[in-house]
Motif scaffolding. Structure first.
Motif, PDB file in Angstrom:
ATOM      1  N   VAL A   1       5.948 -14.132  10.457  1.00  9.88           N
ATOM      2  CA  VAL A   1       6.505 -13.353   9.354  1.00  9.88           C
ATOM      3  C   VAL A   1       5.575 -12.246   8.863  1.00  9.88           C
ATOM      4  CG1 VAL A   1       5.637 -14.776   7.464  1.00  9.88           C
ATOM      5  CG2 VAL A   1       7.859 -13.629   7.243  1.00  9.88           C
ATOM      6  N   TRP A   2       4.282 -12.320   9.231  1.00  7.99           N
ATOM      7  CA  TRP A   2       3.339 -11.333   8.705  1.00  7.99           C
ATOM      8  C   TRP A   2       3.703  -9.913   9.125  1.00  7.99           C
ATOM      9  CZ3 TRP A   2      -0.164 -10.739   5.121  1.00  7.99           C
ATOM     10  CH2 TRP A   2      -1.046  -9.665   5.192  1.00  7.99           C
ATOM     11  N   PHE A   3       4.192  -9.734  10.340  1.00 15.76           N
ATOM     12  CA  PHE A   3       4.586  -8.412  10.838  1.00 15.76           C
ATOM     13  C   PHE A   3       5.990  -8.583  11.394  1.00 15.76           C
ATOM     14  CE2 PHE A   3       5.122  -4.832  13.493  1.00 15.76           C
ATOM     15  CZ  PHE A   3       4.125  -3.913  13.284  1.00 15.76           C
ATOM     16  N   SER A   4       6.987  -8.263  10.598  1.00 15.13           N
ATOM     17  CA  SER A   4       8.347  -8.621  10.987  1.00 15.13           C
ATOM     18  C   SER A   4       9.362  -7.785  10.227  1.00 15.13           C
ATOM     19  CB  SER A   4       8.604 -10.105  10.687  1.00 15.13           C
ATOM     20  OG  SER A   4       8.584 -10.324   9.285  1.00 15.13           O
ATOM     21  N   PHE A   5      10.626  -8.134  10.414  1.00 23.99           N
ATOM     22  CA  PHE A   5      11.703  -7.512   9.644  1.00 23.99           C
ATOM     23  C   PHE A   5      11.461  -7.696   8.150  1.00 23.99           C
ATOM     24  CE2 PHE A   5      15.787  -8.148   7.450  1.00 23.99           C
ATOM     25  CZ  PHE A   5      16.392  -6.942   7.690  1.00 23.99           C
ATOM     26  N   PHE A   6      10.898  -8.823   7.772  1.00 21.25           N
ATOM     27  CA  PHE A   6      10.648  -9.106   6.360  1.00 21.25           C
ATOM     28  C   PHE A   6       9.475  -8.302   5.820  1.00 21.25           C
ATOM     29  CE2 PHE A   6      12.514 -13.116   7.963  1.00 21.25           C
ATOM     30  CZ  PHE A   6      13.612 -13.192   7.123  1.00 21.25           C
ATOM     31  N   SER A   7       8.530  -7.997   6.661  1.00 23.75           N
ATOM     32  CA  SER A   7       7.325  -7.304   6.224  1.00 23.75           C
ATOM     33  C   SER A   7       6.968  -6.193   7.199  1.00 23.75           C
ATOM     34  CB  SER A   7       6.155  -8.292   6.121  1.00 23.75           C
ATOM     35  OG  SER A   7       4.970  -7.608   5.769  1.00 23.75           O
ATOM     36  N   GLY A   8       7.414  -5.000   6.900  1.00 19.23           N
ATOM     37  CA  GLY A   8       7.071  -3.857   7.729  1.00 19.23           C
ATOM     38  C   GLY A   8       5.583  -3.584   7.651  1.00 19.23           C
ATOM     39  N   PRO A   9       5.027  -2.850   8.614  1.00 18.36           N
ATOM     40  CA  PRO A   9       3.595  -2.572   8.600  1.00 18.36           C
ATOM     41  C   PRO A   9       3.162  -1.789   7.365  1.00 18.36           C
ATOM     42  CG  PRO A   9       4.718  -1.215  10.228  1.00 18.36           C
ATOM     43  CD  PRO A   9       5.706  -2.229   9.769  1.00 18.36           C
ATOM     44  N   LYS A  10       1.974  -2.080   6.881  1.00 16.84           N
ATOM     45  CA  LYS A  10       1.461  -1.419   5.676  1.00 16.84           C
ATOM     46  C   LYS A  10       1.328   0.078   5.884  1.00 16.84           C
ATOM     47  CE  LYS A  10      -2.066  -4.237   5.669  1.00 16.84           C
ATOM     48  NZ  LYS A  10      -1.515  -5.200   6.654  1.00 16.84           N
ATOM     49  N   ARG A  11       1.110   0.502   7.143  1.00 16.22           N
ATOM     50  CA  ARG A  11       0.958   1.936   7.393  1.00 16.22           C
ATOM     51  C   ARG A  11       2.254   2.694   7.135  1.00 16.22           C
ATOM     52  NH1 ARG A  11       1.910   0.035  12.624  1.00 16.22           N
ATOM     53  NH2 ARG A  11       3.765   0.997  13.485  1.00 16.22           N
ATOM     54  N   GLN A  12       3.371   1.976   6.967  1.00 15.70           N
ATOM     55  CA  GLN A  12       4.625   2.669   6.707  1.00 15.70           C
ATOM     56  C   GLN A  12       4.649   3.332   5.338  1.00 15.70           C
ATOM     57  OE1 GLN A  12       7.859  -0.134   7.491  1.00 15.70           O
ATOM     58  NE2 GLN A  12       8.325   1.015   9.329  1.00 15.70           N
ATOM     59  N   ILE A  13       3.765   2.895   4.455  1.00 19.82           N
ATOM     60  CA  ILE A  13       3.687   3.557   3.153  1.00 19.82           C
ATOM     61  C   ILE A  13       2.982   4.894   3.354  1.00 19.82           C
ATOM     62  CG2 ILE A  13       2.833   3.384   0.791  1.00 19.82           C
ATOM     63  CD1 ILE A  13       2.828   0.374   1.115  1.00 19.82           C
ATOM     64  N   PRO A  14       3.641   6.009   3.067  1.00 17.57           N
ATOM     65  CA  PRO A  14       3.060   7.329   3.384  1.00 17.57           C
ATOM     66  C   PRO A  14       1.975   7.736   2.392  1.00 17.57           C
ATOM     67  CG  PRO A  14       5.158   7.600   2.304  1.00 17.57           C
ATOM     68  CD  PRO A  14       4.980   6.114   2.495  1.00 17.57           C
ATOM     69  N   LEU A  15       0.828   7.032   2.468  1.00 16.81           N
ATOM     70  CA  LEU A  15      -0.232   7.294   1.510  1.00 16.81           C
ATOM     71  C   LEU A  15      -1.509   7.839   2.148  1.00 16.81           C
ATOM     72  CD1 LEU A  15       0.126   4.079  -0.698  1.00 16.81           C
ATOM     73  CD2 LEU A  15       1.007   6.360  -1.157  1.00 16.81           C
ATOM     74  N   PHE A  16      -1.472   8.088   3.456  1.00 19.63           N
ATOM     75  CA  PHE A  16      -2.680   8.572   4.121  1.00 19.63           C
ATOM     76  C   PHE A  16      -2.798  10.093   4.007  1.00 19.63           C
ATOM     77  CE2 PHE A  16      -2.642   4.708   7.194  1.00 19.63           C
ATOM     78  CZ  PHE A  16      -3.144   3.909   6.169  1.00 19.63           C
ATOM     79  N   SER A  17      -2.859  10.575   2.791  1.00 21.14           N
ATOM     80  CA  SER A  17      -3.017  12.007   2.554  1.00 21.14           C
ATOM     81  C   SER A  17      -4.257  12.222   1.697  1.00 21.14           C
ATOM     82  CB  SER A  17      -1.793  12.566   1.818  1.00 21.14           C
ATOM     83  OG  SER A  17      -1.732  12.049   0.494  1.00 21.14           O
ATOM     84  N   ALA A  18      -4.740  13.455   1.687  1.00 18.35           N
ATOM     85  CA  ALA A  18      -5.932  13.759   0.890  1.00 18.35           C
ATOM     86  C   ALA A  18      -5.654  13.539  -0.597  1.00 18.35           C
ATOM     87  CB  ALA A  18      -6.360  15.206   1.141  1.00 18.35           C
ATOM     88  N   HIS A  19      -4.441  13.874  -1.036  1.00 16.10           N
ATOM     89  CA  HIS A  19      -4.089  13.679  -2.438  1.00 16.10           C
ATOM     90  C   HIS A  19      -4.071  12.194  -2.792  1.00 16.10           C
ATOM     91  CE1 HIS A  19      -2.298  14.429  -6.327  1.00 16.10           C
ATOM     92  NE2 HIS A  19      -1.269  13.652  -6.029  1.00 16.10           N
ATOM     93  N   ALA A  20      -3.475  11.379  -1.912  1.00 18.29           N
ATOM     94  CA  ALA A  20      -3.448   9.936  -2.140  1.00 18.29           C
ATOM     95  C   ALA A  20      -4.873   9.375  -2.151  1.00 18.29           C
ATOM     96  CB  ALA A  20      -2.620   9.251  -1.066  1.00 18.29           C
ATOM     97  N   TYR A  21      -5.679   9.867  -1.255  1.00 21.66           N
ATOM     98  CA  TYR A  21      -7.074   9.418  -1.180  1.00 21.66           C
ATOM     99  C   TYR A  21      -7.788   9.658  -2.501  1.00 21.66           C
ATOM    100  CZ  TYR A  21     -12.062  10.060  -0.198  1.00 21.66           C
ATOM    101  OH  TYR A  21     -13.430  10.027  -0.255  1.00 21.66           O
ATOM    102  N   ARG A  22      -7.633  10.832  -3.082  1.00 21.50           N
ATOM    103  CA  ARG A  22      -8.298  11.148  -4.347  1.00 21.50           C
ATOM    104  C   ARG A  22      -7.793  10.245  -5.476  1.00 21.50           C
ATOM    105  NH1 ARG A  22      -7.772  16.450  -2.131  1.00 21.50           N
ATOM    106  NH2 ARG A  22      -5.768  16.756  -3.201  1.00 21.50           N
ATOM    107  N   LYS A  23      -6.508   9.990  -5.495  1.00 23.62           N
ATOM    108  CA  LYS A  23      -5.952   9.119  -6.540  1.00 23.62           C
ATOM    109  C   LYS A  23      -6.443   7.685  -6.365  1.00 23.62           C
ATOM    110  CE  LYS A  23      -1.939   9.823  -8.318  1.00 23.62           C
ATOM    111  NZ  LYS A  23      -0.500   9.947  -8.607  1.00 23.62           N
TER     112      LYS A  23
END
Length: 375
Positions: free
Chosen positions: A64-86
């Motif tokens: 269940v850790w990587f599944s339909f129930f739990s998509g990969p954490k990288r799917q959250i679009p936060l790998f940007s310079a702005h997100a990094y600063r926040k």
């Protein structure tokens, strides 16, 4: 919508939206381009293996850790310079000095030569305390974003007497129940495959899969937080499920009908945890904030056929699924998809609907009416 006609938006989206940002034709378990993943294809055009394994198997198996129930954490679009600063600012305010955004190595390609990370992103061990703080940051950022969106809508509709607020419509695997609500004992009921009524009193947090099924950062929907918001008026909770179900395997020695398969899925431990137990806690949370709690009555199979006569359930199937969820939770109201999708052999949806609704509220007039949620 127009001030004179809008009654309010229906909201059901969640934090992981990377699929909308990518044009890469990588499809781990579907040919639907709306469900693409950002992981790039290999140089020969094939789907790459992740360090965790082959993507389709990861989505389909019981891990269940990587599944339909739990998509990969990288799917959250936060790998940007702005997100990094926040993120850096958020961490420092809580006494943690971290100079990068964390990433889970297992969710990326097994082939090191195909991976290119921004200089402010670093692979972090899952045992690191950074992940717990990152999780709170994701929840906080998403809450602030949703608050801004719907507060803006609410303010724009001032003076509109038809506006009823935001209606939250969601699956139980796509929202979180955290904190004290997860630690409280709740009594809930479900039917076994054979039709025996089972009643239990348990705590959500005691389930070994609680972190994924009930506190999933990829989804970032804290139900208690959202139910407390003044712009939200009611909750329509899904009761929908349809075989085949991720991670579930039917007995191979039995030649099961479609309805029998549905009953197997309905009695599965993960289904019961989500659609009966978790839904019962969600109902408590909604009522705690004086918000109506509704359920969605499914008139079609959803998968694998498309809407229309070929995809509609039979009258016995509709009644069976009503019995296994709606009759047990006794919601404040019930919603469904257009009744033209339901084609029974002898009855229309209206007749079955009235009969089913009467079983919940025998003293009320037949039919289901949307309540007046207030402004």
């Amino acid at each position: 919508g127009d001030k004179s006609t809008s009654v309010g938006p229906m909201w059901g989206y969640l934090a992981h939206s990377e699929a909308k940002l990518s044009k890469v034709p990588y499809r781990p378990f579907t040919s639907d381009p709306e469900l693409q993943d950002l992981t790039p294809v290999s140089s020969n055009g094939s789907v790459p293996w992740l360090q965790y394994g082959e993507p389709k198997e990861l989505y389909d198996d019981e891990y269940v850790w990587f599944s339909f129930f739990s998509g990969p954490k990288r799917q959250i679009p936060l790998f940007s310079a702005h997100a990094y600063r926040k993120w850096i600012r958020f961490a420092k305010q809580r006494g943690v000095d971290v100079g990068y955004l964390p990433a889970d190595r297992g969710e990326f390609n097994a082939d090191e030569t195909t991976i290119k990370l921004p200089h402010f992103v670093k692979f972090e061990a899952l045992t690191s305390r950074v992940w717990k703080l990152w999780k709170e940051w994701v929840y906080t950022e998403w809450h602030h974003y949703v608050d801004k969106v719907f507060t803006t809508i609410k303010n724009a509709q001032q003076g509109n007497t038809r506006y009823k607020g935001v209606l939250y419509f969601q699956l139980p695997s796509w929202y979180s129940i955290r904190g004290e609500w997860a630690k409280k004992e709740t009594t809930y009921s479900f039917y076994s495959y054979e039709g025996q009524l089972v009643t239990r009193t348990e705590r959500l947090i005691d389930n070994p899969e609680y972190d994924i099924l009930c506190d999933n950062v990829v989804l970032a929907q804290d139900l208690d937080y959202f139910m407390s918001r003044p712009w939200l008026s009611a909750f329509v909770h899904e009761t929908s499920r349809s075989q085949p179900f991720m991670g579930f395997h039917f007995p191979k020695h039995k030649n099961l009908t479609r309805l029998e398969k549905e009953k197997y899925v309905a009695a599965w431990n993960r289904t019961v945890y989500l659609f009966n137990f978790k839904a019962a806690v969600a109902q408590k949370i909604a009522h705690h904030y004086n918000k109506p709690f509704g359920l969605f009555a499914r008139p079609d199979w959803f998968y694998p056929v498309k809407p229309g006569p070929a995809g509609t359930v039979s009258v016995p199937a509709f009644k069976e699924m009503w019995k296994r969820t709606i009759s047990l939770l006794k919601p404040d109201f019930v919603a469904t998809i257009a009744d033209q999708w339901f084609v029974g052999p002898k009855q229309t949806l209206g007749a079955v609907w009235n009969e089913s609704w009467a079983s919940l509220h025998p003293k009320q007039e037949p039919g289901v009416k949307l309540p007046n949620f207030g402004q």
